[in-house]
Structure formats: C-alpha cells, structure tokens
Design a protein around this motif. Sequence first.
Motif, short mmCIF file in Angstrom:
data_model
loop_
_atom_site.label_atom_id
_atom_site.label_comp_id
_atom_site.label_asym_id
_atom_site.label_seq_id
_atom_site.Cartn_x
_atom_site.Cartn_y
_atom_site.Cartn_z
N LEU A 1 12.45 -31.96 -13.46
CA LEU A 1 11.60 -31.10 -12.65
C LEU A 1 12.41 -30.47 -11.53
CD1 LEU A 1 8.53 -33.48 -12.31
CD2 LEU A 1 8.83 -31.63 -13.95
N GLY A 2 12.11 -29.22 -11.23
CA GLY A 2 12.77 -28.55 -10.12
C GLY A 2 12.00 -28.71 -8.84
N ASN A 3 12.31 -27.88 -7.85
CA ASN A 3 11.58 -27.89 -6.59
C ASN A 3 10.19 -27.28 -6.78
OD1 ASN A 3 13.64 -29.01 -4.98
ND2 ASN A 3 14.60 -26.99 -4.69
N TRP A 4 9.34 -27.53 -5.82
CA TRP A 4 8.05 -26.85 -5.79
C TRP A 4 8.28 -25.37 -5.46
CZ3 TRP A 4 3.13 -28.47 -6.90
CH2 TRP A 4 3.00 -29.84 -7.18
N ASN A 5 7.52 -24.52 -6.09
CA ASN A 5 7.57 -23.08 -5.83
C ASN A 5 6.26 -22.61 -5.25
OD1 ASN A 5 10.23 -22.35 -7.10
ND2 ASN A 5 9.24 -23.30 -8.86
N ILE A 6 6.32 -21.61 -4.40
CA ILE A 6 5.10 -21.02 -3.85
C ILE A 6 5.32 -19.52 -3.74
CG2 ILE A 6 5.81 -21.31 -1.41
CD1 ILE A 6 2.74 -22.03 -0.95
N SER A 7 4.29 -18.78 -3.99
CA SER A 7 4.37 -17.32 -3.89
C SER A 7 3.10 -16.78 -3.24
CB SER A 7 4.57 -16.69 -5.27
OG SER A 7 3.48 -17.00 -6.12
N ALA A 8 3.21 -15.61 -2.66
CA ALA A 8 2.06 -14.98 -2.01
C ALA A 8 2.11 -13.48 -2.28
CB ALA A 8 2.08 -15.25 -0.51
N TRP A 9 0.94 -12.88 -2.32
CA TRP A 9 0.83 -11.43 -2.57
C TRP A 9 -0.23 -10.87 -1.64
CZ3 TRP A 9 -0.26 -15.48 -5.69
CH2 TRP A 9 -1.58 -15.72 -6.04
N MET A 10 0.00 -9.65 -1.18
CA MET A 10 -0.91 -9.04 -0.22
C MET A 10 -2.00 -8.26 -0.91
SD MET A 10 1.20 -5.71 1.28
CE MET A 10 -0.07 -5.29 2.46
N MET A 11 -3.11 -8.10 -0.21
CA MET A 11 -4.15 -7.18 -0.63
C MET A 11 -4.59 -6.43 0.61
SD MET A 11 -7.40 -7.70 -3.11
CE MET A 11 -8.37 -8.78 -2.07
N GLY A 12 -3.92 -5.28 0.83
CA GLY A 12 -4.14 -4.52 2.04
C GLY A 12 -5.18 -3.43 1.85
N GLU A 13 -5.79 -3.05 2.96
CA GLU A 13 -6.81 -2.01 2.95
C GLU A 13 -6.16 -0.65 3.16
OE1 GLU A 13 -11.08 -0.96 5.15
OE2 GLU A 13 -9.93 -2.71 5.76
N THR A 14 -6.35 0.25 2.22
CA THR A 14 -5.88 1.62 2.41
C THR A 14 -6.98 2.43 3.11
OG1 THR A 14 -6.65 2.40 0.26
CG2 THR A 14 -4.41 1.51 0.37
N ILE A 15 -6.56 3.41 3.89
CA ILE A 15 -7.50 4.23 4.64
C ILE A 15 -7.93 5.43 3.79
CG2 ILE A 15 -7.83 5.59 6.75
CD1 ILE A 15 -7.36 2.60 7.22
N PRO A 16 -9.23 5.62 3.59
CA PRO A 16 -9.68 6.80 2.82
C PRO A 16 -9.38 8.08 3.60
CG PRO A 16 -11.42 5.13 3.01
CD PRO A 16 -10.35 4.77 3.99
N ILE A 17 -8.60 8.97 2.99
CA ILE A 17 -8.30 10.25 3.62
C ILE A 17 -8.63 11.37 2.65
CG2 ILE A 17 -6.55 9.36 5.21
CD1 ILE A 17 -4.40 10.25 3.26
N GLU A 18 -8.96 12.53 3.20
CA GLU A 18 -9.44 13.63 2.37
C GLU A 18 -8.40 14.11 1.37
OE1 GLU A 18 -11.92 17.83 2.98
OE2 GLU A 18 -10.90 16.88 4.69
N SER A 19 -7.12 14.00 1.73
CA SER A 19 -6.06 14.51 0.86
C SER A 19 -5.77 13.60 -0.33
CB SER A 19 -4.77 14.73 1.66
OG SER A 19 -4.34 13.53 2.27
N ASN A 20 -6.37 12.43 -0.38
CA ASN A 20 -6.32 11.57 -1.57
C ASN A 20 -7.59 11.83 -2.37
OD1 ASN A 20 -3.82 10.37 -1.21
ND2 ASN A 20 -4.63 8.67 -0.02
N TYR A 21 -7.43 12.52 -3.49
CA TYR A 21 -8.62 12.98 -4.21
C TYR A 21 -8.39 13.02 -5.72
CZ TYR A 21 -6.05 17.38 -4.64
OH TYR A 21 -5.09 18.33 -4.93
N VAL A 22 -9.49 13.22 -6.44
CA VAL A 22 -9.45 13.54 -7.87
C VAL A 22 -10.25 14.82 -8.07
CG1 VAL A 22 -9.17 11.16 -8.63
CG2 VAL A 22 -11.48 12.10 -8.40
N ARG A 23 -9.89 15.57 -9.10
CA ARG A 23 -10.61 16.80 -9.45
C ARG A 23 -10.49 17.01 -10.95
NH1 ARG A 23 -6.72 20.67 -10.42
NH2 ARG A 23 -4.68 20.30 -9.47
N LEU A 24 -11.18 18.01 -11.47
CA LEU A 24 -11.10 18.35 -12.88
C LEU A 24 -10.05 19.44 -13.09
CD1 LEU A 24 -14.86 18.45 -13.95
CD2 LEU A 24 -13.30 16.50 -13.88
#
Length: 569
Positions: free
Chosen positions: A418-441
């Motif tokens: 057996l090796g050492n214990w491992n630990i990992s972490a990952w972020m879940m950040g809030e993005t700010i809604p801005i008008e220039s981030n959009y979808v269109r047809l």
Amino acid sequence: MSYLNIDSIKDRTYDAIVIGSGISGGWAAKELCEKGLKTLVLERGRDVQHVTDYPTANKHPWEFEHRGQVPLEIRNQYPKGRASFMREETIHWAIKPDEQPFVEEQPFQWTRGYHVGGKSLLWARQTQRWSDFDFEGPARDGFATDWPIRYADIAPWYSHVEKFAGISGNKDGLPELPDGEFLPPIELSCIEKHFQEAITKNYKDRHVIQGRCAHITDPQQIHYDQGRAKCQHRSLCNRGCPFGGYFSSNASTLPWAAKTGNMTLRPHSVVHSIIFDEKKRRASGVRVVDATTKEVIEFYAKIIFVNGSALNSNLILLNSISSRFPNGLGNDSGTLGKYIAWHNYRGRISAEYEGYYDKMTDGKNPSNAYIPRFRNLHKQESDFLRGYATGIGGGRGRLTRQAEIGEELKDALLHPQLGNWNISAWMMGETIPIESNYVRLDANLKDKYGIPQLVTSVKWTENDDKMVKDYLEQLNEMFTLAGFKNIRGVDTHANPGSDIHEMGGIRMGKDPKTSMLNEWNQVHSCKNVFVTDGACMTSTGTQNPSLTYMAITARAADYAVKQLKKRKL
C-alpha cells in the motif's frame, strides 16, 4: 374528412405537455399526473426503461471486449475533445455526431443526454439546498437581476422532493447550506476525517462535511413504493442503476407518473417550437419533428412545461416565432438567450499524507466530502465577486504489482503493498451572468431536423481567473495546515460547460423588462408556459443545481394546476 381532422386533433390534445424527461421534466410529469392532468411527455431521444435498458450495469471489467476502451475507429467518429462517455461501459449514452451540431463562437463543452431520463442517469448526484445567501446574491453585489423568490418560498418544496428522491447527509446546522430531509450519511474516510479535524481546529468559518447526495442509505416506505432499494456502493452509477439506489427519472418520477394512468411518454420527438395562438394570446401547443420519420406533428395542451435542459430550452423559445413574438416566445425584455452562466471547475489540487498506515479504504464511496462556500459570504473580502464550494475525496489503494503469478500472486493478494493516503479537491465556483455570454440561433445553418443550429458565445472572465487563483491559494494553505505532502495544484483552463451545469437565458426576475419568468416560473407575457430547468436560473450559486431544479419544478407545477382549476390559464 373534417370529422377525421377533428378526431386527429382530439387525439393530440392533452391537459399538459412536458418537454424533456430528465431531472426537472420527470418531476413536472410526476406532479402534473399525480394531480390528475393528462400529460404528454416529449423526449427527443430513444426510450430507456429502468433496469432492462442498462446494458452494462452488471458487467465485470473482463467482460468488456476492449477492457473499457472505445476502439479508435468508433472514437474518431466523434468530435475530438468534445465527446462525452467515451468508455465501453457508457458509450451507449453518447449522442451521434450528426444528432445536433452547434456553432462555437468560443470554445464550449456541451454535454447532452438524449434518451428518456436524460442526464438524470448521468449526473454526479450531489444535492445541496440554496440559502438566502444565494438568492440574495445579485441584490447584494448588483450583478444579474434580483431573484423573485427567497429561501422561505422554496424550503417546503426542497423537503417535498428530498423525501421522495432519497437524500443522504448530516444535519450540519450551517446557515449558508440549510439542512434537509436526510437519510443517514455515507461515512467519510479516515483521511477526510483528518482533514475535517484540521479545518475545524484552524478556521472558524470553514467546514468539512459529508456531501449530501441522492443515494438511498436507509430505504423508507416511499422508496419501496417506487420499487427502489438501498444503494449498493458499486459506484457504477453512470451505467444506470438497476437497484434504483440513486435518484433518476427512470427509477423514480416517470414510473410514478405512469402509474397514475395520466402520462403519455413519446420518445423520438424533437421539439421544433411552441405554438402561439395569436387570437387567444396564449400558447396552444408544441410542434414536434418525429426523429424516425421526420414528420412534423403538432400536439396541443392548456399548459406547457419547458424542461429540455438549459440550452435546448433557450433554443426552443428562440425558435418559437410569431407575430406577437418575432424574437422568440416571451422575449419582450430582449434577454432571451442572454446571461448564460455555469460553474467554474477549473481549480484542482491533490496531495499525499504519511500516516494511517494501519488503515485502507474498502469498498466504494459514491459520494464525497464537501466544503460549502466561505468566500465573500458575509462581506466582500476578496478582489472577485461571489465564491466557490469544494468537493473532496480521499483514499488509499494498492500499489500495482504486475509480475507475480502463482504463489507470488497469492502472496500479493493476501499481503498487498500500500502507498500513502491520497486526497484531492476540486472547486465549484459561481460564474457571474453577463449579457455578453449568450446563445442565439444561426441564421443559415440547420440540423437534420430542419431546426436552426444553436450558436454558443460564452467565455471566462477576469472574475473567474481571480477566483481560480484564490481557490488554489486557499486550498494549498488548508492542505498545508492538515500536514499533507507533495501538494499539487492546477488551473485546468477547461472550456466553459465542462461542469455540465449550464444555466440562464430564460431567467426569473421581478421585472418583466429585465427577465423572462416571474416568481412561479411563468413566462411573463405568456402565462401558460413554464420553464423550470437550468434555463430559469437567475444566478448559479455554488451548489450542484439539480435539487433546486426539482424543487422549483414541483412548486411551479403545484401552482399551475391550481391556476388551471381557477380557469386563470
């Protein structure tokens, strides 16, 4: 012939239509059918029956012809770097490259689940409630628009869906992450408990808790009534769970709706647009392209729930053109398709721990530890807006020993290195809604169903970059204080959408001039259309969003039925 036409229209008329059969669509179907409405559920993909249509659910690793790898000739059929579920055990969930092409003005990862149940069969199953820190966020810092609801409005509906879905977790007593209706939690590993103790010792405002997750740890009668059983801790969830141990539309809400006798489920139904009746000034139905025959069919109903998944719901409303709404159904505000947001998962960090050599992990954990948001919570304390939550997982596995056979192999199995214990972490950040981030047809390009292709134009901002930098600094500090070694942090620079948490474009709000939906998720200017999937989100919070979609949907469906009975819809 006129009588035949009348009969045909009658056969295609329902009390309600639900577009989409995923997490929110399943809940809309359950609530509407349970309340007596004859409901048509439209799903663009194929049918998937619970248990019988999970082809790899019980396969062992050695039963896969290519040991889990997808052959190159098949892999090359999918867009490089854009394909999801490229493993033998999950390839059946991947959508064909020609199914729905889209235009990326900026690099974007769009993961879709085109089958009955949608992404409810594919999600990470983490379920945290929002608090007023989240609902009041836009009002505090002036970005986005103010939510038309607060925690008190949705709290009873969180309880409603939690009891039915089956959520495990602890009562942690944190105002920033309200407690819910929990089944017993899944145990933390010793390395996660060690980290928890270190954080409690060194910080007053940071908390390591067991993640709340949609896994049944102690089945209640309501779960037995659904035909579901205890989670088996197999951690094969993305294959489909034949035990119903985790919540999905297929195991839970759709069968429940079907039992009422009020649900008609129609797969292979690609929604083209919502039909608007110019005389009655209301939506009258939904126009569908049959995916098999390419026939255009119209279905009619008194109320319509749009749950096609955030970007497709935007596409449907943008494509629903009429004299009253030349720029898309309900788009008086001009905000349709705009203020698209998602979650920032770019920050990742890992480390090792030299200790607990008398322990190792045994079995599998379908959940993880979790740190709720702590940055900019009570006051603005950093050079970026909003904050981030953190997922944490730790374990200790066997070192690979490949050369042994015979007695050496037996010894290796009985006395693993057996090796050492491992630990990992990952972020879940809030993005700010801005008008220039959009979808269109797209004005010219169409897919094979004759529907305009969606154009995605979203990108990271300076606020996101600053948040990732802070995340890596803070987690490095916390890992160091916990005594971890070989700490490695990285900004993955993953494309927007890699989190699979697209939100916005049909946002809720108090003012019809700056939003699309009211506090009941009704389109402001077309009250018999409700949007309750990720498209309705005004801001993103730092929590996994699915539980909030469920609660918002149940709340809106209850309201819709009451309004229908009062003849107000």
